[in-house]
Scaffold this motif. Structure first.
Motif, PDB file in Angstrom:
ATOM      1  N   HIS A   1       0.883   4.029  -3.107  1.00 53.46           N
ATOM      2  CA  HIS A   1       0.436   5.612  -2.737  1.00 53.46           C
ATOM      3  C   HIS A   1       0.772   6.434  -3.735  1.00 53.46           C
ATOM      4  O   HIS A   1       1.866   6.667  -4.515  1.00 53.46           O
TER       5      HIS A   1
ATOM      6  N   ASP B   1       0.918  -1.233   0.129  1.00 53.36           N
ATOM      7  CA  ASP B   1      -0.111  -0.150  -0.013  1.00 53.36           C
ATOM      8  C   ASP B   1       0.954   1.274  -0.092  1.00 53.36           C
ATOM      9  O   ASP B   1       0.296   2.271  -0.519  1.00 53.36           O
ATOM     10  N   GLU B   2       2.011   1.262   0.623  1.00 53.12           N
ATOM     11  CA  GLU B   2       3.136   2.165   0.608  1.00 53.12           C
ATOM     12  C   GLU B   2       3.475   2.336  -1.133  1.00 53.12           C
ATOM     13  O   GLU B   2       3.417   3.667  -1.448  1.00 53.12           O
TER      14      GLU B   2
ATOM     15  N   GLN C   1      -1.685  12.822   3.899  1.00 52.89           N
ATOM     16  CA  GLN C   1      -1.939  12.179   2.949  1.00 52.89           C
ATOM     17  C   GLN C   1      -1.562  10.730   3.148  1.00 52.89           C
ATOM     18  O   GLN C   1      -1.905   9.801   2.481  1.00 52.89           O
ATOM     19  N   VAL C   2      -0.669  10.496   4.207  1.00 46.96           N
ATOM     20  CA  VAL C   2       0.003   9.017   4.244  1.00 46.96           C
ATOM     21  C   VAL C   2      -0.313   8.554   5.629  1.00 46.96           C
ATOM     22  O   VAL C   2      -0.107   7.360   6.031  1.00 46.96           O
TER      23      VAL C   2
ATOM     24  N   LEU D   1      -2.148   5.447   6.192  1.00 47.09           N
ATOM     25  CA  LEU D   1      -1.700   4.204   6.104  1.00 47.09           C
ATOM     26  C   LEU D   1      -1.214   3.361   7.104  1.00 47.09           C
ATOM     27  O   LEU D   1      -1.133   2.139   7.124  1.00 47.09           O
TER      28      LEU D   1
END
Lengths: 212, 300
Positions: free
Chosen positions: B183, B179-180, B286-287, B290
Motif C-alpha cells: 500500500h 497488499d498491506e 485509503q485502506v 483492503l
C-alpha cells in the motif's frame, strides 16, 4: 546492648509526624515535576505510575513492620500508622490522576472498572483501604475496641495483595519488577503463618493498638 | 514510486533545521490529498501539529533497550547501525544480503507526515522520511506465490540491555499481508524531520504502517522475508487474545487492557484532554478497501 535494642532506643526519640510531611511533600513534588514537564512528554501516565509505585512500596513497608519486630526485635510500630495513611494518600493520588487527568469522564471510569479485571481489583483494593484510612486514629480504636479494630485492619492483607497483582497484571510482557513486589508481598504475608518466636520484649511500651 | 501520496506540506525544505523543535503553528496535512484525489474521494486536509523531535525521540517503546518509555533514549546510543545489512529471503527473485545503501539506491526519500497511534492509547504525529516499502519489494522482485512479508529486528545483546531480561521473546518479529505491505502509505522510514532516524526510533531503517497500532511498525530491520503463510508476530505470539495479526487501529474493538475508543496526543502536558480515536487511525478512505468482506471484530 544488641543492634535491635540500640535501634529501638534511637527511633524512640524520632517522632512519627514527619512521615506525613515527607509523604505530602513527595507527592506534591512529583506532581510539580509532571506539570513542569520533567516527567517526560507524557506526564499523566508517568504520574499515575509513580504514585501507584510509591503506594505499593510504602504498603510493603507497612507489611514489613510486624515481621521485622517478631523476627529481629526491631520495632517500627510507632511509624506504622503514619506509613499506612501515607500509602493511602498515594493510592488516592494514583486513583485521582487516573480518574481525573487520564480518563476524564465518569462513563469511562465506570466502564474501565467493570471491563478490565486489573482495574477492577485495583479499585477493589482502593475501596478496602478507605475504611482503614478513616479509622487510623486513636478515637476510632477506642470506639471500635481493639479487637474489632484489629480485625478490620486485617483488610490490609487482601488490599496489598490485590495491589501487587494489579501491578503484575497491567504491564505488558513479563518484566521482573512487578513480580518482585508480588513476591515480597506474598513473602511478608506468608511470614505471618509461620509459628512465631516469642516476640522480643519491646523496649518501650506502645500507646497504640497493634495488629499482627 | 515516490510521491504517490502527497502531504499538504511539501517535504523537509519547509522545515528548516532549528525550527522543528519549537514550531507551534505548523499546519500538517495528513489527509493525503493526492491519494484521495486518485481514489476519487474529496480532499480533506486537517490541521495537525507534528510532535517535536524531542517528544518523538524520548517517549518510545523499544523493549530491547528496556520497558521504560525513556529507556530507549537512554540506552539506544550503543546500537551499532553502521555497517547495516538486511537479509532478503523467501519468495523473491533476488534474495541476498543487501547493504542499506544498496537497498535504498535509486529510490527517492520523501517526507510523510503521519499520525502514529500506539496500542497503549497514546498518539503522536510524526514527519517521517522514507521510501515506499512497495518500491523496495519491486527491487528485490516478489514472486507471485508470496502473500505475506515478514520482518525481523536486529538483536545485539551486548548493546541492548533489555535483551537479556527476556521481557518478550527476541528477536522481535512482525509481518504484513502483501497488499498491506504494497500500500502506498506503507513506508520503510530512514529519518524523522530530515534527520537520520534516531536509534531509539528504529535506526537505521524501520517500517511505518500508519493505520495500524504502533507495534506493527517494526524497528531496526535486519530481515525481510516473503512467504505464502501468515508469519508469526511477537505480540500475537505472547498474547493472542490481546494482539491480533492485523491490529488495525479500530476504536470499536476494545483491547482487554486499554479502551481503544479514545487516545491522548503526546505533548499536551498534564492537563491534556483525550480525543476520539479514528477508524484506521484516520486513513480509512485509503485502506478500508483492503479489508472488504472481512469481519474486523474477528480479525482484530
Amino acid at each position: 546492648m544488641d543492634i535491635a535494642q540500640r535501634l529501638n532506643r534511637a527511633t524512640r526519640r524520632v517522632p512519627a509526624w514527619p512521615v506525613y510531611l515527607i509523604g505530602a511533600a513527595w507527592a506534591g513534588w512529583l506532581f510539580w515535576l509532571g506539570v513542569s514537564g520533567q516527567l517526560g512528554p507524557e506526564p499523566i501516565n508517568a504520574l499515575e505510575r509513580r504514585y501507584g509505585l510509591v503506594a505499593l512500596q510504602v504498603l510493603v513497608a507497612v507489611l514489613a513492620v510486624t515481621p521485622l519486630r517478631v523476627w529481629t526485635g526491631i520495632s517500627l510500630i510507632k511509624f506504622r500508622r503514619a506509613l499506612g495513611v501515607t500509602a493511602f494518600g498515594f493510592v488516592l493520588a494514583h486513583f485521582l490522576v487516573w480518574a481525573v487527568l487520564d480518563l476524564q469522564s465518569l462513563a469511562r471510569i465506570g466502564g474501565e472498572i467493570v471491563k478490565r479485571p486489573y482495574i477492577t481489583i485495583g479499585f477493589g483494593a482502593f475501596l478496602m483501604l478507605i475504611p482503614l484510612a478513616i479509622t487510623s486514629n486513636n478515637a476510632s480504636i477506642r470506639k471500635l475496641g481493639g479487637a474489632a479494630w484489629r480485625r478490620l485492619h486485617k483488610l490490609t492483607y487482601p488490599a496489598v495483595l490485590l495491589g501487587a497483582i494489579h501491578f503484575v497484571w497491567l504491564v505488558k510482557g513479563y518484566p521482573m519488577e512487578p513480580f518482585l513486589y508480588l513476591g515480597a508481598v506474598i513473602f511478608l504475608l506468608a511470614l505471618r503463618l509461620v509459628p512465631k518466636r516469642k516476640p522480643v520484649a519491646r523496649t518501650a511500651p506502645q500507646a497504640t493498638a497493634t495488629a499482627r | 514510486m515516490a510521491y504517490r501520496w502527497k502531504n499538504d506540506l511539501s517535504p523537509t525544505d519547509v522545515t528548516p533545521k532549528g525550527l522543528w523543535l519549537n514550531r507551534r503553528q505548523l499546519m500538517a496535512g495528513v489527509g493525503g490529498t493526492a491519494a484521495l484525489a486518485m481514489a476519487g474521494g474529496s480532499a480533506r486536509a486537517q490541521a495537525l501539529e507534528p510532535n517535536t523531535l524531542e517528544q518523538i525521540s524520548t517517549y518510545n517503546n523499544y523493549y530491547e533497550f528496556g520497558t521504560g518509555k525513556d529507556d530507549p533514549a537512554a540506552y539506544a546510543s550503543a546500537l551499532v547501525t553502521d555497517p547495516w545489512a538486511i537479509t532478503v529471503d523467501g519468495m523473491v527473485d533476488r534474495p541476498g544480503e543487501y547493504s542499506l545503501a544498496d537497498l535504498m539506491s535509486g529510490l527517492t526519500v520523501e517526507e510523510r507526515i503521519y499520525r502514529f497511534r500506539c496500542v497503549e492509547a497514546w498518539s503522536m504525529v510524526v514527519p517521517w522520511n522514507g521510501v515506499e516499502l512497495a518500491d523496495v519489494l519491486d527491487k528485490v522482485g516478489v514472486q507471485s506465490s508470496a502473500r505475506y512479508v515478514a520482518f525481523e529486528t536486529v538483536v545485539q545483546p551486548e548493546n541492548m540491555p533489555g535483551v537479556a531480561r527476556q521481557v518478550i521473546p527476541f528477536p522481535y518479529v512482525e509481518g504484513l499481508r502483501l497488499d498491506e505491505a504494497r500500500h502506498p502509505l506503507t513506508l520503510l522510514a530512514t529519518g524523522i524531520y530530515g534527520q537520520p532516524m534516531p536509534k531509539q526510533n528504529g535506526a537505521p531503517i524501520r517500517v511505518v504502517v500508519p493505520w495500524k497500532y504502533g507495534f506493527k511498525s517494526i524497528k531496526s530491520i535486519v530481515r525481510i522475508t516473503l512467504t505464502d503463510t501468515q508469519p508469526p508476530t511477537t505480540w500475537n505470539r505472547l498474547n493472542r487474545r490481546e494482539y491480533g495479526f492485523y491490529s488495525n487501529v479500530n476504536p470499536e474493538v476494545d483491547h482487554p487492557r486499554w479502551s481503544q475508543a479514545s487516545e491522548r496526543r503526546i505533548g499536551g502536558g498534564i492537563f491534556s484532554s483525550r480525543q476520539d480515536t479514528l477508524m484506521f487511525n484516520g486513513y480509512g478512505d485509503q485502506v478500508a478497501s483492503l479489508y472488504d468482506g472481512m469481519d474486523l471484530q474477528e480479525n482484530y
